[in-house]
Design an enzyme around this catalytic site. Structure first.
Site, PDB file in Angstrom:
ATOM      1  CB  SER A   1      -8.369   0.491   5.374  1.00 19.07           C
ATOM      2  OG  SER A   1      -9.094   1.674   5.229  1.00 19.07           O
TER       3      SER A   1
ATOM      4  CB  SER B   1      -8.101   3.415   2.589  1.00 19.48           C
ATOM      5  OG  SER B   1      -7.276   2.838   3.593  1.00 19.48           O
TER       6      SER B   1
ATOM      7  CE  LYS C   1      -3.897   1.872   2.668  1.00 18.46           C
ATOM      8  NZ  LYS C   1      -4.777   1.658   3.827  1.00 18.46           N
TER       9      LYS C   1
HETATM   10  N1  GLN Z   1     -13.473   3.837   6.071  1.00 17.67           N
HETATM   11  C1  GLN Z   1     -12.469   4.248   6.985  1.00 17.67           C
HETATM   12  C2  GLN Z   1     -12.273   5.739   6.880  1.00 17.67           C
HETATM   13  O1  GLN Z   1     -12.697   6.299   5.926  1.00 17.67           O
HETATM   14  C3  GLN Z   1     -11.232   3.517   6.609  1.00 17.67           C
HETATM   15  C4  GLN Z   1     -10.081   3.864   7.458  1.00 17.67           C
HETATM   16  C5  GLN Z   1      -8.925   2.933   7.316  1.00 17.67           C
HETATM   17  O2  GLN Z   1      -9.030   1.797   7.781  1.00 17.67           O
HETATM   18  N2  GLN Z   1      -7.830   3.430   6.789  1.00 17.67           N
HETATM   19  O3  GLN Z   1     -11.716   6.355   7.715  1.00 17.67           O
END
Ligand code: GLN
Length: 519
Positions: free
Chosen positions: A232, A208, A133
């Site tokens: 995420s 994400s 990532k």
């Molecule tokens: N959906 C979560 C957010 O928007 C995802 C966060 C994550 O795990 N990076 O904050």
């Protein structure tokens, strides 16, 4: 929020009139939703700011002592020039439109789309097997966190997890697309391009860690790193039919990770089976002196026990959950039952408050972490933040500002304690919890991206475990209208391996994780 303009000023953001109008409307809706926290009785409840075990702040008095001489200070520098340190540039000259100062006034280049799914941001080495990532610093390889603010940033060191995987012989093949800074559940908040779902290119891959799940699903990489601050890893794994691990908070080092929300960020792994995850987890879940919050099961003396009883939280199966996902979740529970596990209904009565809680705590931490990107020390100026990052920076600045910190941040930290206590109580009668990950399967690209609150609500099932710092494994468990569905297995802190054993058991009984998209 009464005055978006003054919050923007506090957050060092300059907004257009159009942005001011839009954000005012969106904040009204978001804060209206968050207001449910004010009705929760938190009398006598201590706030939770950190979930790692046995932590106490240790203070010492400052001691005045003479500082180093210039000669001493320079003595360990590898390169000096006329009494100064000489450091390598961290922004690649090839990525800069011109020399460092004029670049601030010019428009910046975008990344080139590297593959048909928009999953790869940087191709690194075709012989590699692992994708990272783009939130992980990779020495000598551009690292953007999915944001234009960091375009051209070449880290001088690699994240601990990246190094650990290299030491296992896993070379980096790609840097992978993501929602900028980790803000999002769909992959559409990447500042470059959205990732498409390999199962249906009209749909999101989840976020994400969108590129991580998509490239494992296509077979482009065998293993990908991801981070799970609030789903995420789990969400994109579920949407792309791959297996992901969000470890116990503190189990895998955060060193070299571009920080989003420091009390929640969990680096983790995505691959094709729990068996593979188990093998790698054992090598990388070790304490790292470079991360003050990294711990290990042995250091915590937590006794884990094999899972015999699995709980299904009744609040996770109520209105709002796609009926087919509910059926598949219950079917998985039934399969466990047939395999000899005891299934029990459990209750997590504060879980419905997890989104309101998370969307205060995470933006507060994010606004602090993203304050360092001032266009001077790091990256391009703050007007290069995308709309979601600006939203979070302002929301967090507001919720932690004088006069509002008690009402929002402190309150959310207390509700976090209630959510943690619910889990503690549930784990008194069950060894693991089985729950859905997302209320729906992968949705259409563009379907929710203009309505932040709608997108936030997708995190309803992932937020509770994140707030509690618990491990959770995302496991494919069937299909709804030809789209993959995943379930999560959540356990007490440090029970990562027990959960992976349970997931492996399920994968011995089923073939869902072996299904591949038609590409
Ligand atoms: N959906 C979560 C957010 O928007 C995802 C966060 C994550 O795990 N990076 O904050």
């Amino acid at each position: 929020m009464t005055d978006v303009k003054s919050i923007a000023k506090l957050a060092h953001l300059t907004l257009t009139n159009q942005e001011l109008k839009l954000y005012s409307k969106q904040f009204k809706a978001i804060l209206g939703y968050i207001d449910q926290l004010s009705k929760v009785d938190t009398k006598g409840i201590k706030p939770t700011f950190q979930t790692i075990d046995n932590t106490t702040n240790i203070w010492r008095n400052d001691k005045v002592r003479p500082c180093l001489t210039q000669k001493q200070a320079l003595s360990s520098a590898s390169k000096t020039h006329q009494g100064y340190f000489v450091a390598d540039h961290v922004f690649s000259p090839t990525n800069l439109p011109s020399s460092s100062f004029p670049r601030r006034r010019e428009s910046i280049k975008s990344k080139e789309k590297q593959d048909e799914y928009g999953a790869i941001l940087t191709k690194v080495d075709s012989k590699g097997t692992v994708g990272h990532k783009d939130l992980f610093c990779t020495k000598g390889i551009e690292t953007t966190a999915g944001s234009k603010v960091l375009l051209g940033y070449i880290p001088q060191y690699s994240a601990t997890l990246v190094k650990q995987l290299e030491n296992l012989g896993l070379k980096t093949k790609h840097k992978l697309n993501q929602d900028a800074w980790g803000h999002g559940s769909s992959g559409e908040n990447s500042d470059f391009f959205p990732t498409q779902n390999p199962w249906d290119k009209k749909r999101v891959a989840g976020g994400s860690s969108s590129g991580s799940a998509a490239t494992v699903a296509t077979g482009e990489v065998e293993l990908a790193t991801g981070t799970d601050t609030c789903g995420s890893i789990r969400m994109p794994s579920a949407y792309c039919n791959v297996t992901g691990l969000k470890p116990t908070y503190g189990a895998i080092s955060r060193y070299g990770l571009i920080a989003f929300a420091s009390s929640l960020d969990c680096p983790g792994l995505i691959t094709t089976s729990a068996k593979k995850l188990k093998k790698i987890y054992k090598s990388v879940a070790v304490p790292d002196p470079l991360d003050a919050t990294s711990q290990s099961p042995s250091r915590n003396k937590t006794k884990t026990k094999p899972i015999k009883t699995i709980g299904v939280p009744k609040e996770f199966l109520l209105k709002g959950l796609d009926p087919k996902i509910k059926t598949l979740t219950l079917k998985a529970a039934d399969q466990f039952k047939k395999a000899g596990y005891k299934i029990k209904e459990v209750s997590l009565p504060h879980a419905h408050l997890a989104i309101a809680t998370y969307y205060i705590i995470a933006p507060v931490e994010a606004s602090s972490n993203l304050a360092r990107y001032d266009g001077v020390r790091y990256g391009y100026p703050r007007n290069h933040f995308g709309p979601e990052a600006k939203r979070r920076i302002m929301l967090g600045t507001f919720a932690s500002s004088v006069g509002y910190a008690d009402k929002y941040y402190e309150k959310a930290a207390k509700v976090r304690t209630l959510i943690i206590n619910d889990f503690k109580k549930a784990f008194g009668s069950v060894d693991a919890i089985l729950a859905p990950i997302s209320p729906t399967p992968a949705f259409l690209l563009g379907e929710k991206v203009d309505d932040p609150l709608k997108l936030y609500l997708m995190d309803i099932y992932t937020a509770p475990a994140s707030l509690a710092g618990l491990p959770a494994v995302s496991v494919p468990c069937g299909f709804s209208n030809k789209l993959p569905v995943g379930m999560q297995l959540i356990g007490p802190r440090w029970n990562d391996l027990e959960l992976l054993n349970l997931a492996e058991k399920y994968q011995q009984l089923t073939n869902w994780h072996k299904q591949k998209p038609n590409i």
